[in-house]
Scaffold this motif. Structure first.
Motif, short mmCIF file in Angstrom:
data_model
loop_
_atom_site.label_atom_id
_atom_site.label_comp_id
_atom_site.label_asym_id
_atom_site.label_seq_id
_atom_site.Cartn_x
_atom_site.Cartn_y
_atom_site.Cartn_z
N THR A 174 10.23 -4.75 4.57
CA THR A 174 8.89 -4.14 4.62
C THR A 174 9.01 -2.80 5.32
O THR A 174 10.04 -2.47 5.91
N THR A 175 7.93 -2.04 5.28
CA THR A 175 7.91 -0.75 5.97
C THR A 175 7.90 -0.94 7.49
O THR A 175 8.13 0.03 8.23
N HIS A 176 7.65 -2.16 7.97
CA HIS A 176 7.68 -2.46 9.40
C HIS A 176 8.97 -3.17 9.82
O HIS A 176 9.03 -3.77 10.88
N ALA A 201 12.43 3.23 -2.54
CA ALA A 201 12.07 4.50 -3.15
C ALA A 201 12.56 4.58 -4.60
O ALA A 201 11.84 5.05 -5.49
N GLN A 202 13.76 4.08 -4.84
CA GLN A 202 14.27 4.10 -6.21
C GLN A 202 13.47 3.18 -7.13
O GLN A 202 13.21 3.50 -8.29
N ALA A 239 7.91 6.27 4.61
CA ALA A 239 8.82 5.40 5.36
C ALA A 239 9.43 4.33 4.47
O ALA A 239 9.52 3.16 4.84
N LEU A 240 9.84 4.74 3.28
CA LEU A 240 10.44 3.80 2.34
C LEU A 240 11.96 3.79 2.50
O LEU A 240 12.58 4.82 2.76
N ARG A 254 0.83 -1.21 0.00
CA ARG A 254 0.00 0.00 0.00
C ARG A 254 0.86 1.25 0.00
O ARG A 254 0.60 2.21 -0.74
N ALA A 255 1.90 1.26 0.81
CA ALA A 255 2.77 2.44 0.89
C ALA A 255 3.50 2.66 -0.44
O ALA A 255 3.56 3.79 -0.94
#
Length: 388
Positions: free
Chosen positions: A134-136, A67-68, A61-62, A24-25
């Motif tokens: 993961t983002t977590h 992000a790339q 929070a990537l 989702r992020a």
């Protein structure tokens, strides 16, 4: 040689929640990047990264690699869109559909595939687990499963970039693996394969891969699509999307089975495979209106690509030949006349009088052209048998 291997993840409920939050992020960030790209007119990966990299990394929070990959995914999506616009996929210039595509930014579903590289994903083949970002935080010990061939490919081959996908309530990783190609055999002749509508494939040995049952299946799917499209409700659109996916999986399975059978026979007899060139098949073929739907609803290119990579894995040479006049030329005497084919199934030579199945005759001509294309002068292979 690169292959794509699908494995199914078996995450716990906590791991699944983290994976969902990550998708989702990433896809929300991708939609925002796509909007910026459309607004500024900047679509090149390197230039777009200068504008949005720091922002999406902080806002969603990537990690740096994630992000790339998000930015590259957006850049690639616009490159694909540009190619489709050039090809006229969205209609003529000025049409309503084309204007909508050209002016609106690309949107990404929350569960769209997210790429992972070696810094974000590692495989523990012995334990059949993966460690995934993961983002977590990093998830370790996420179990996976698959067929014996898939698990062997992951364990023994070098893995490259992978895609994380959520589909039908299940989690998958589509991993790119490098496999060694065996040396091509020196073929003793060629197995010709003619592709068509009434018969999906017909080889020069006389094996017929009939399309009767499949064409009936496709006609039923077409009638169902028409009813759902006419209904137009939200539930009908959801059902239509599910049916389209199911039909695509069915077509892929049929093409896989046909390609595997043909390659297995070529390996058993020590021959290469000759197929007709499929590029431009929809432009050069002239059909009556009912047959046009059938032609455009079946992926002949997919079947050809399956034959290509399966043949390469087996060390079987595969050549593409010019398909012109293969259905009008007699394999026995070489006489060419459009009257040689009085109907779809029958071939009746006006010169020597031979009568055969039209697709079988075409497959034999394709096999002969395969021998010539491979280099009959320098490599004296045995030619395919003529129709008796």
């Amino acid at each position: 040689m690169k292959l794509v291997v699908q494995v199914k993840l078996l995450p716990t409920s906590g791991q699944a929640s983290a994976l969902e939050a990550t998708l989702r992020a990433c896809n929300t960030a991708a939609s925002d990047v796509a909007a910026v790209a459309r607004e500024t007119g900047v679509y090149r990966n390197y230039d777009l990264r200068k504008q949005v990299y720091a922002g999406i990394k902080a806002d969603y929070a990537l990690g740096a690699q994630a992000a790339q990959h998000v930015i590259k995914k957006v850049s690639d999506a616009y490159a694909t869109l540009k190619a489709n616009l050039r090809a006229g996929t969205y209609g003529k210039p000025g049409s309503k559909r084309r204007r909508k595509v050209e002016t609106n930014p690309i949107g990404f579903r929350w569960n769209a595939a997210q790429p992972y590289d070696a810094r974000m994903l590692s495989w523990q083949a012995d334990a059949r687990t993966v460690s995934i970002w993961t983002t977590h935080g990093r998830l370790k010990g996420v179990a996976y499963t698959g067929s014996a061939d898939q698990l062997k490919a992951i364990a023994t081959s070098k893995t490259g970039e992978s895609d994380l996908i959520f589909r039908d309530g299940m989690w998958f990783l589509y991993a790119t693996v490098e496999v060694c190609e065996p040396e091509l055999i020196e073929p003793f002749g060629f197995l010709g394969v003619d592709m068509g509508i009434a018969n999906i494939a017909y080889d020069s040995d006389g094996t017929r891969y009939a399309g009767d049952q499949l064409n009936g299946y496709r006609r039923r799917q077409l009638r169902l699509r028409k009813r759902l499209q006419k209904k137009g409700t939200k539930s009908a659109r959801r059902l239509l999307a599910r049916r389209n996916k199911k039909e695509g999986r069915h077509a892929g399975n049929v093409n896989h089975c046909i390609a595997k059978t043909i390659v297995t026979e070529a390996v058993r007899t020590g021959r290469g495979i000759a197929v007709e060139e499929l590029t431009g098949i929809r432009e050069r073929v002239r059909l009556c209106k009912p047959q046009r739907v059938t032609l455009h609803s079946w992926s002949f290119h997919q079947l050809g690509s399956f034959l290509d990579y399966k043949a390469r894995r087996a060390g079987v040479p595969l050549v593409q030949v010019d398909p012109r006049y293969t259905s009008q030329t007699c394999n026995g005497c070489g006489h060419r006349d459009k009257r040689n084919r009085p109907d779809q199934e029958t071939f009746h030579c006006r010169s020597c009088g031979v009568v055969a199945h039209a697709d079988h005759n075409a497959a034999l001509n394709i096999a002969q052209r395969g021998v010539e294309g491979w280099g009959a002068v320098n490599r004296p292979h045995a030619a395919s048998p003529c129709i008796q």
